[in-house]
Design a protein around this motif. Structure first.
Motif, PDB file in Angstrom:
ATOM      1  N   MET C   1      58.298   3.698  -2.092  1.00  0.00           N
ATOM      2  CA  MET C   1      57.785   4.879  -2.793  1.00  0.00           C
ATOM      3  C   MET C   1      56.428   5.272  -2.205  1.00  0.00           C
ATOM      4  O   MET C   1      55.474   5.575  -2.919  1.00  0.00           O
ATOM      5  CB  MET C   1      57.646   4.568  -4.287  1.00  0.00           C
ATOM      6  CG  MET C   1      58.934   4.203  -4.973  1.00  0.00           C
ATOM      7  SD  MET C   1      59.929   5.639  -5.348  1.00  0.00           S
ATOM      8  CE  MET C   1      59.225   6.157  -6.916  1.00  0.00           C
ATOM      9  N   SER C   2      56.317   5.228  -0.892  1.00  0.00           N
ATOM     10  CA  SER C   2      55.024   5.479  -0.276  1.00  0.00           C
ATOM     11  C   SER C   2      54.574   6.918  -0.529  1.00  0.00           C
ATOM     12  O   SER C   2      53.385   7.191  -0.659  1.00  0.00           O
ATOM     13  CB  SER C   2      55.095   5.213   1.220  1.00  0.00           C
ATOM     14  OG  SER C   2      56.050   6.080   1.805  1.00  0.00           O
ATOM     15  N   ALA C   3      55.540   7.837  -0.609  1.00  0.00           N
ATOM     16  CA  ALA C   3      55.183   9.234  -0.796  1.00  0.00           C
ATOM     17  C   ALA C   3      54.583   9.470  -2.176  1.00  0.00           C
ATOM     18  O   ALA C   3      53.900  10.456  -2.407  1.00  0.00           O
ATOM     19  CB  ALA C   3      56.413  10.115  -0.599  1.00  0.00           C
ATOM     20  N   HIS C   4      54.858   8.577  -3.105  1.00  0.00           N
ATOM     21  CA  HIS C   4      54.413   8.784  -4.482  1.00  0.00           C
ATOM     22  C   HIS C   4      53.093   8.095  -4.769  1.00  0.00           C
ATOM     23  O   HIS C   4      52.833   7.686  -5.880  1.00  0.00           O
ATOM     24  CB  HIS C   4      55.465   8.263  -5.463  1.00  0.00           C
ATOM     25  CG  HIS C   4      56.706   9.095  -5.481  1.00  0.00           C
ATOM     26  ND1 HIS C   4      56.809  10.247  -6.207  1.00  0.00           N
ATOM     27  CD2 HIS C   4      57.870   8.944  -4.836  1.00  0.00           C
ATOM     28  CE1 HIS C   4      58.010  10.771  -6.025  1.00  0.00           C
ATOM     29  NE2 HIS C   4      58.664  10.004  -5.185  1.00  0.00           N
ATOM     30  N   HIS C   5      52.263   7.934  -3.753  1.00  0.00           N
ATOM     31  CA  HIS C   5      51.007   7.221  -3.958  1.00  0.00           C
ATOM     32  C   HIS C   5      50.110   7.974  -4.942  1.00  0.00           C
ATOM     33  O   HIS C   5      49.808   9.141  -4.759  1.00  0.00           O
ATOM     34  CB  HIS C   5      50.296   7.068  -2.617  1.00  0.00           C
ATOM     35  CG  HIS C   5      49.171   6.093  -2.669  1.00  0.00           C
ATOM     36  ND1 HIS C   5      47.968   6.401  -3.234  1.00  0.00           N
ATOM     37  CD2 HIS C   5      49.085   4.810  -2.242  1.00  0.00           C
ATOM     38  CE1 HIS C   5      47.172   5.343  -3.145  1.00  0.00           C
ATOM     39  NE2 HIS C   5      47.831   4.371  -2.540  1.00  0.00           N
ATOM     40  N   ALA C   6      49.680   7.275  -5.992  1.00  0.00           N
ATOM     41  CA  ALA C   6      48.731   7.879  -6.925  1.00  0.00           C
ATOM     42  C   ALA C   6      47.333   7.681  -6.356  1.00  0.00           C
ATOM     43  O   ALA C   6      46.940   6.574  -6.017  1.00  0.00           O
ATOM     44  CB  ALA C   6      48.847   7.229  -8.291  1.00  0.00           C
ATOM     45  N   ILE C   7      46.592   8.792  -6.260  1.00  0.00           N
ATOM     46  CA  ILE C   7      45.258   8.714  -5.656  1.00  0.00           C
ATOM     47  C   ILE C   7      44.303   8.139  -6.695  1.00  0.00           C
ATOM     48  O   ILE C   7      44.268   8.594  -7.847  1.00  0.00           O
ATOM     49  CB  ILE C   7      44.822  10.111  -5.198  1.00  0.00           C
ATOM     50  CG1 ILE C   7      45.838  10.649  -4.190  1.00  0.00           C
ATOM     51  CG2 ILE C   7      43.446  10.068  -4.570  1.00  0.00           C
ATOM     52  CD1 ILE C   7      45.882  12.147  -4.095  1.00  0.00           C
ATOM     53  N   PRO C   8      43.519   7.105  -6.321  1.00  0.00           N
ATOM     54  CA  PRO C   8      42.638   6.465  -7.295  1.00  0.00           C
ATOM     55  C   PRO C   8      41.662   7.460  -7.907  1.00  0.00           C
ATOM     56  O   PRO C   8      41.191   8.384  -7.241  1.00  0.00           O
ATOM     57  CB  PRO C   8      41.883   5.428  -6.468  1.00  0.00           C
ATOM     58  CG  PRO C   8      42.693   5.216  -5.249  1.00  0.00           C
ATOM     59  CD  PRO C   8      43.454   6.463  -5.007  1.00  0.00           C
ATOM     60  N   LEU C   9      41.385   7.251  -9.194  1.00  0.00           N
ATOM     61  CA  LEU C   9      40.504   8.154  -9.936  1.00  0.00           C
ATOM     62  C   LEU C   9      39.137   8.226  -9.267  1.00  0.00           C
ATOM     63  O   LEU C   9      38.539   9.291  -9.148  1.00  0.00           O
ATOM     64  CB  LEU C   9      40.378   7.646 -11.377  1.00  0.00           C
ATOM     65  CG  LEU C   9      39.790   8.631 -12.379  1.00  0.00           C
ATOM     66  CD1 LEU C   9      40.634   9.881 -12.425  1.00  0.00           C
ATOM     67  CD2 LEU C   9      39.706   7.993 -13.748  1.00  0.00           C
ATOM     68  N   LYS C  10      38.663   7.058  -8.820  1.00  0.00           N
ATOM     69  CA  LYS C  10      37.338   6.999  -8.203  1.00  0.00           C
ATOM     70  C   LYS C  10      37.280   7.890  -6.967  1.00  0.00           C
ATOM     71  O   LYS C  10      36.304   8.603  -6.726  1.00  0.00           O
ATOM     72  CB  LYS C  10      37.019   5.539  -7.823  1.00  0.00           C
ATOM     73  CG  LYS C  10      35.648   5.077  -8.268  1.00  0.00           C
ATOM     74  CD  LYS C  10      35.473   3.590  -8.017  1.00  0.00           C
ATOM     75  CE  LYS C  10      34.542   3.334  -6.852  1.00  0.00           C
ATOM     76  NZ  LYS C  10      34.426   1.905  -6.551  1.00  0.00           N
ATOM     77  N   THR C  11      38.371   7.871  -6.177  1.00  0.00           N
ATOM     78  CA  THR C  11      38.415   8.692  -4.969  1.00  0.00           C
ATOM     79  C   THR C  11      38.335  10.167  -5.329  1.00  0.00           C
ATOM     80  O   THR C  11      37.589  10.928  -4.714  1.00  0.00           O
ATOM     81  CB  THR C  11      39.724   8.418  -4.208  1.00  0.00           C
ATOM     82  OG1 THR C  11      39.882   7.014  -4.097  1.00  0.00           O
ATOM     83  CG2 THR C  11      39.701   9.041  -2.833  1.00  0.00           C
ATOM     84  N   LEU C  12      39.102  10.571  -6.355  1.00  0.00           N
ATOM     85  CA  LEU C  12      39.105  11.980  -6.744  1.00  0.00           C
ATOM     86  C   LEU C  12      37.718  12.433  -7.175  1.00  0.00           C
ATOM     87  O   LEU C  12      37.226  13.490  -6.762  1.00  0.00           O
ATOM     88  CB  LEU C  12      40.103  12.201  -7.884  1.00  0.00           C
ATOM     89  CG  LEU C  12      41.585  12.079  -7.534  1.00  0.00           C
ATOM     90  CD1 LEU C  12      42.439  12.293  -8.771  1.00  0.00           C
ATOM     91  CD2 LEU C  12      41.966  13.086  -6.462  1.00  0.00           C
ATOM     92  N   LEU C  13      37.071  11.593  -8.004  1.00  0.00           N
ATOM     93  CA  LEU C  13      35.764  11.994  -8.533  1.00  0.00           C
ATOM     94  C   LEU C  13      34.722  12.024  -7.425  1.00  0.00           C
ATOM     95  O   LEU C  13      33.920  12.966  -7.338  1.00  0.00           O
ATOM     96  CB  LEU C  13      35.341  11.038  -9.653  1.00  0.00           C
ATOM     97  CG  LEU C  13      36.205  11.144 -10.909  1.00  0.00           C
ATOM     98  CD1 LEU C  13      35.794  10.097 -11.939  1.00  0.00           C
ATOM     99  CD2 LEU C  13      36.116  12.543 -11.507  1.00  0.00           C
ATOM    100  N   SER C  14      34.737  11.025  -6.531  1.00  0.00           N
ATOM    101  CA  SER C  14      33.708  11.037  -5.485  1.00  0.00           C
ATOM    102  C   SER C  14      33.958  12.160  -4.486  1.00  0.00           C
ATOM    103  O   SER C  14      33.009  12.727  -3.944  1.00  0.00           O
ATOM    104  CB  SER C  14      33.604   9.671  -4.787  1.00  0.00           C
ATOM    105  OG  SER C  14      34.877   9.137  -4.591  1.00  0.00           O
ATOM    106  N   THR C  15      35.229  12.525  -4.274  1.00  0.00           N
ATOM    107  CA  THR C  15      35.503  13.670  -3.404  1.00  0.00           C
ATOM    108  C   THR C  15      34.905  14.933  -4.009  1.00  0.00           C
ATOM    109  O   THR C  15      34.259  15.730  -3.324  1.00  0.00           O
ATOM    110  CB  THR C  15      37.021  13.854  -3.229  1.00  0.00           C
ATOM    111  OG1 THR C  15      37.579  12.632  -2.772  1.00  0.00           O
ATOM    112  CG2 THR C  15      37.323  14.947  -2.228  1.00  0.00           C
ATOM    113  N   THR C  16      35.102  15.104  -5.326  1.00  0.00           N
ATOM    114  CA  THR C  16      34.551  16.283  -5.996  1.00  0.00           C
ATOM    115  C   THR C  16      33.038  16.320  -5.848  1.00  0.00           C
ATOM    116  O   THR C  16      32.452  17.356  -5.500  1.00  0.00           O
ATOM    117  CB  THR C  16      34.904  16.252  -7.490  1.00  0.00           C
ATOM    118  OG1 THR C  16      36.279  15.938  -7.620  1.00  0.00           O
ATOM    119  CG2 THR C  16      34.613  17.581  -8.135  1.00  0.00           C
ATOM    120  N   LEU C  17      32.408  15.167  -6.102  1.00  0.00           N
ATOM    121  CA  LEU C  17      30.949  15.089  -6.000  1.00  0.00           C
ATOM    122  C   LEU C  17      30.514  15.480  -4.586  1.00  0.00           C
ATOM    123  O   LEU C  17      29.601  16.295  -4.397  1.00  0.00           O
ATOM    124  CB  LEU C  17      30.491  13.664  -6.335  1.00  0.00           C
ATOM    125  CG  LEU C  17      28.978  13.497  -6.438  1.00  0.00           C
ATOM    126  CD1 LEU C  17      28.460  14.237  -7.664  1.00  0.00           C
ATOM    127  CD2 LEU C  17      28.591  12.028  -6.499  1.00  0.00           C
TER     128      LEU C  17
END
Lengths: 216, 572, 100
Positions: C1-17
């Motif tokens: 299920m490699s295509a279904h990787h859930a992106i870590p919350l920390k990554t999302l927030l730091s990307t936004t920052l």
């Protein structure tokens, strides 16, 4: 609707072997579509670059009529909406039905804020006589091709705006489906695909902002 | 035992092809609705086929009208203004409504999933949408013809397209819509080739038609959106006067030409690359030989797709673009000749010492080689700046692109149509009349367009309803040739329709091909194969006798039963 | 299920920052009045960097099948072909035959 019937889940169409194959096909299809979107906007960027290379002084003069603060606010608004749509996908991956709907609603809200700000920018310019095309009557810019700059401005931001409106429409549809519990960790392709689309809308604005508002 | 890409082990069994099946895709469902709202790629392909044949007839009749006007220098049928409209509509219909969807959308839709051993394209509903979008776009162009036929030429050059009173907006909006159909088809095919190949069908076993369709789809996806934005801006130019392309408002008409040809030159390869794919299949099958230079042919399609998107400015040598870009475009243009030449030589090498069976499709393939080579070489000549300035906008150019488009694509399309006709409808046509009409078309074609080369080199400009007396003999020869062509096409229409009703039933593999599309019944079953096939051989393995040429079974489509059971069924 | 990787919350927030910070930097650079053409170069560099962040982490290309990244890169490549070759004309219109 991921109720299992027999051995194959019903969301898998008959010509796919597995849910994974269907998901990765949909994603590849969407990336190819984004390719076409980039070339679609690319035409306008080419017009922009050609005219800027011809008339650098015009672009410096004309950009003073654009409100940097409003442009910056809209940039942050779109970045925020990109985050919330990513969070909606994450919520689907963890089967949190309520969160999917909430994050999508926040995204729709932010997209609407973007459009409202854009509306004020447009009407302000219309009042000054900065109208698209042949209706251009503004005399504050001393350059014979000032109308062409604003034509490019309206075409680029207008086309981007149309994409924002389409994005809102798609997300309203997602919310309606999500309310019926259509999206689960085993099937959330439409959310993922719409997310990709929405991020591209964000990326295009990321380029439009410095190219339109920040010229000196 | 064969191993699929996901690591699962599949049991491989052999099965016989069902000759003359009672149930197939044509009678699986009944009624008009079952056609109009079908998601079956085969039926969508047939609907495209019907549409493009219709538009080919429209465009062809217009061409005959044009040629009739040119019988004498005088005003025979129409005045200059009407002539402008007729040649514009002939060009636009032939380019946008016929030739761009011809091989990809009609033959491609029908064949691609079968050649891949798939049940359908990746997005069947999108495929249907794409057909409907094409129909809606076509409707817009037809309405524009009823309102005020466009007179700008099929290129819609500014500033004239901004000034003229004809229905430019309706026409370009129709083309704009059809562009989306082309994009969606391209996307669908790329994903299908990537994701839906049957077990054992590696990239190296892909039929060359699929490689050609892949390259075509890449061009469709990358270039068509630029056409969309160009036409959108043109519509904006007419409605709002945005001044980007209109010199009266500070715009640059040459920039319009860059935009237009960034699509429309690659679009030339959307038209011809699928034809290359068809020819590869025909030549390998009827030479009974492994294709020579498989990878060279496959990769040259992609090379054409890439190089072809760098050369658009060779349409603009006299437009006033900078000398620097003129030189660069001319230089790059010559490179397109390399991959194209590679293909021609590989096809000839395939035919060399093959046991050539001159059936009707092969006859068209040979005609293609002959005519397309003339078209291609004159294209290289036109790519040279000095020659181009002399020949620009003369009949030489007209003859050149008719040799490529009609002598190339249409001949390949006819070859492909005859080749896959038994597969599509399960009926054989008359081989005798097939050969006769191919000969008539060959003669008629050359009679029509060879004089145009001569006239063009002597300075006869294109797009005029009249001419000076010295060209009259050539023009009359050309007109007679066009009538001969018309007769040829009429004969084809008659015997193909005849075959549908009275034709002999076709066996599954009438040509002894080794390609996967012939390993299913004629016409194919509703889901193409009754079993997911496992591919053990290449599509051109003519060194193996056909009796050894079999497919494995991975899975029973209809009932989801075990492989063992499926095997028993086929034995029984 | 490699295509279904859930992106870590920390990554999302730091990307936004990171994206917000980069937006501020873009505006700050604008007020520094860097002489042309370097102002455009810096602005486009920052915009490209931001776009790359969005593509890698929000759109998940970092975790996804590599072919999707190839598609994205090709789209930019063909855009550059379009603009690059067009500029060969528009920037050099004034030149006369004598330069050859």
């Amino acid at each position: 609707m991921a109720h299992a019937t027999g051995t194959v889940e019903s969301h898998v169409q008959h010509h796919f072997k597995s849910s994974d194959q269907q998901f990765s096909s949909a994603k590849l299809g969407m990336w190819l579509f984004l390719f076409t979107e980039i070339m679609f906007f690319g035409g306008l960027f080419v017009a922009y670059i050609v005219y800027r290379a011809w008339n650098p002084e015009l672009f410096t003069l004309a950009a003073t009529q654009l409100d940097t603060v409003l442009g910056a606010v809209n940039t942050v608004v779109l970045i925020g909406s990109s985050l919330t749509v990513a969070l909606a996908i994450r919520a689907a991956q963890f089967d949190k039905q309520k969160q999917i709907i909430n994050y999508l609603l926040i995204t729709i809200f932010l997209a609407t804020v973007f459009l409202v700000i854009k509306y004020f920018e447009y009407t302000h310019k219309f009042d000054m006589g900065i109208l698209p095309g042949a209706m251009y009557t503004f005399e504050g810019i001393d350059h014979p091709k000032a109308n062409v700059f604003f034509s490019i401005y309206y075409m680029m931001t207008g086309l981007h705006g149309i994409h924002v409106v389409i994005g809102i429409g798609l997300m309203v549809w997602l919310v309606l489906k999500a309310m019926k519990g259509a999206y689960t960790s085993s099937y959330y392709t439409p959310v993922e695909i719409t997310g990709l689309y929405w991020h591209l809308v964000d990326i295009i604005w990321i380029f439009l902002f410095p190219l339109m508002y920040l010229i000196d | 035992m064969a191993t699929a890409s996901n690591g699962n082990t599949l049991k491989v069994r052999y099965f016989d092809i069902d000759e003359n099946p009672k149930e197939h895709y044509l009678n699986a469902e009944k009624g008009l609705k079952s056609w109009l709202f079908t998601v079956d790629h085969k039926r969508i392909g047939i609907m495209y086929l019907a549409s493009i044949v219709l538009f080919f007839a429209v465009g062809g009749l217009l061409a005959l009208v044009l040629r009739t006007e040119l019988l004498t220098p005088a005003e025979n049928l129409m005045n200059a203004e009407t002539y402008n409209r007729v040649f514009t509509v002939h060009g636009a219909v032939m380019v946008f409504l016929f030739i761009i969807p011809s091989i990809p959308a009609a033959l491609g839709n029908f064949l691609l999933p079968i050649m891949l051993g798939a049940k359908d394209v990746a997005f069947p509903r999108l495929n249907l949408a794409s057909f409907w979008i094409y129909s809606i776009g076509a409707l817009f162009t037809l309405v524009s013809l009823a309102v005020n036929p466009i007179d700008t030429g099929w290129t819609f050059y500014t500033p004239y397209s901004v000034q003229t009173g004809s229905a430019v907006i309706l026409m370009t909006f129709g083309v704009f819509i059809m562009g989306f159909s082309s994009i969606l088809t391209g996307m669908n095919f790329i994903v299908t080739i990537h994701k839906l190949r049957a077990p054992g069908l590696t990239w190296g076993r892909l039929p060359l038609f699929c490689w050609a369709m892949y390259a075509t789809s890449v061009i469709q996806v990358l270039a068509t959106p630029v056409l969309a934005i160009t036409l959108a801006l043109l519509i904006m130019e007419r409605t709002l006067g945005i001044g980007i392309f209109d010199p009266a408002l500070g715009g640059d008409p040459v920039l319009y030409q860059h935009f237009f040809w960034f699509y429309s030159h690659p679009a030339v390869y959307i038209m011809i690359v699928p034809a290359f794919g068809v020819i590869s299949e025909l030549i390998a099958t009827f030479s009974r030989k492994t294709i020579f230079g498989y990878w060279a042919i496959a990769m040259s399609s992609l090379a054409i797709a890439f190089i072809g998107s760098l050369v658009w400015g060779h349409h603009m040598f006299v437009s006033g673009q900078s000398e620097l870009s003129t030189v660069v475009f001319s230089f790059l243009t010559f490179f397109v000749g390399i991959p194209t030449g590679i293909k021609i030589f590989n096809w000839l090498a395939t035919m060399h010492k093959g046991s050539i069976d001159m059936k009707t499709p092969m006859l068209y393939a040979v005609i293609f080689l002959f005519l397309f080579t003339i078209g291609g070489v004159t294209g290289i000549m036109l790519g040279a700046i000095s020659v181009n300035v002399h020949l620009h906008d003369t009949y030489y150019v007209v003859a050149h692109f008719h040799y490529v488009m009609m002598g190339g694509t249409v001949m390949a399309f006819l070859g492909g149509l005859h080749f896959w006709w038994p597969k599509m409808f399960g009926k054989m046509y008359s081989e005798f009349w097939g050969k006769i009409s191919a000969a008539i078309i060959f003669v008629g074609f050359n009679l029509t367009f060879l004089p145009q080369f001569i006239m063009g080199s002597q300075g006869m400009p294109r797009r005029y309803y009249s001419y000076i007396d010295q060209f009259q003999t050539m023009h009359q020869l050309s007109t007679i040739g066009s009538y001969v062509l018309g007769v040829g096409f009429l004969i084809i229409a008659v015997y193909l329709v005849h075959s549908l009703i009275w034709g002999k039933k076709a066996p599954a593999n009438p040509w002894g091909s080794r390609s996967l599309d012939w390993m299913t019944s004629s016409p194919p079953a509703h889901h193409n194969f009754n079993y997911t096939p496992v591919i053990n051989n290449g599509p051109y393995d003519y060194h193996k006798p056909i009796s050894e040429f079999t497919l494995g079974i991975a899975e029973d489509h209809e009932h989801g039963e075990s492989v063992e059971k499926a095997k028993e069924e086929t034995k029984a | 299920m490699s295509a279904h990787h859930a992106i870590p919350l920390k990554t999302l927030l730091s990307t936004t920052l990171a994206l917000v910070v980069l937006t501020v930097v873009t505006i700050a650079v604008f007020y520094l009045n860097i002489p042309a053409p370097f102002d455009v170069v810096v602005a486009l560099f920052l915009a490209t960097f931001k776009a790359t962040l969005v593509a890698m982490f929000f759109m998940g290309l970092y975790y996804d099948e590599k072919f999707n990244t190839v598609v994205l890169i090709f789209s930019f490549l063909f855009f550059f072909v379009f603009i690059g070759i067009t500029l060969l004309d528009t920037l050099f219109r004034e030149s006369s035959i004598s330069i050859w």
